[in-house]
Design a protein around this motif. Structure first.
Motif, short mmCIF file in Angstrom:
data_model
loop_
_atom_site.label_atom_id
_atom_site.label_comp_id
_atom_site.label_asym_id
_atom_site.label_seq_id
_atom_site.Cartn_x
_atom_site.Cartn_y
_atom_site.Cartn_z
N ALA A 18 36.93 43.39 46.81
CA ALA A 18 37.25 42.30 45.89
C ALA A 18 38.18 41.31 46.58
O ALA A 18 39.02 41.68 47.40
CB ALA A 18 37.91 42.84 44.63
N SER A 19 38.05 40.05 46.21
CA SER A 19 38.93 39.01 46.70
C SER A 19 40.35 39.28 46.22
O SER A 19 40.56 39.75 45.09
CB SER A 19 38.45 37.66 46.19
N ASN A 22 40.86 36.36 43.60
CA ASN A 22 39.97 36.38 42.44
C ASN A 22 39.24 37.73 42.43
O ASN A 22 38.17 37.86 43.01
CB ASN A 22 38.97 35.22 42.51
N PRO A 23 39.81 38.75 41.77
CA PRO A 23 39.24 40.10 41.81
C PRO A 23 37.81 40.20 41.30
O PRO A 23 37.14 41.19 41.58
CB PRO A 23 40.19 40.91 40.92
N SER A 24 37.30 39.19 40.62
CA SER A 24 35.91 39.24 40.16
C SER A 24 34.94 38.74 41.23
O SER A 24 33.74 38.81 41.05
CB SER A 24 35.74 38.43 38.88
N GLN A 25 35.48 38.25 42.36
CA GLN A 25 34.64 37.75 43.45
C GLN A 25 34.57 38.79 44.56
O GLN A 25 35.58 39.33 45.01
CB GLN A 25 35.22 36.45 44.01
N ALA A 26 33.34 39.08 45.01
CA ALA A 26 33.14 40.03 46.11
C ALA A 26 33.44 39.37 47.44
O ALA A 26 33.25 38.16 47.61
CB ALA A 26 31.70 40.54 46.10
#
Length: 74
Positions: A18-19, A22-26
């Protein structure tokens, strides 16, 4: 891309994570050996951001080791 990245002797592994911003971005996580210089790692691979993590040598714990009495390895 993993095969090409792993051709660099300083690269220890490649994975997906995860980023940090932005934890929702791989992101493609590239693990490089701490203290060694490595070749160029692109900021993106097919539009997916890369993240470099400097780390020590990997060691698999519990693999091919005899279990001690009272210890449960899963």
């Amino acid at each position: 891309y993993a095969h090409g990245l792993m051709a660099d002797p300083a690269v220890l592994g490649v994975g997906v994570g995860a980023s940090l911003t932005n934890p929702s971005q791989a992101v493609v996580v590239v693990y490089v050996e701490r203290g060694r210089s490595h070749g160029p790692i692109p900021p993106q691979l097919n539009g997916v951001p890369t993240r470099i993590v400097r780390t020590g040598i990997f060691r698999a714990y519990g693999w091919n080791e005899k279990a001690h009495p009272g210890c449960r390895l899963h």
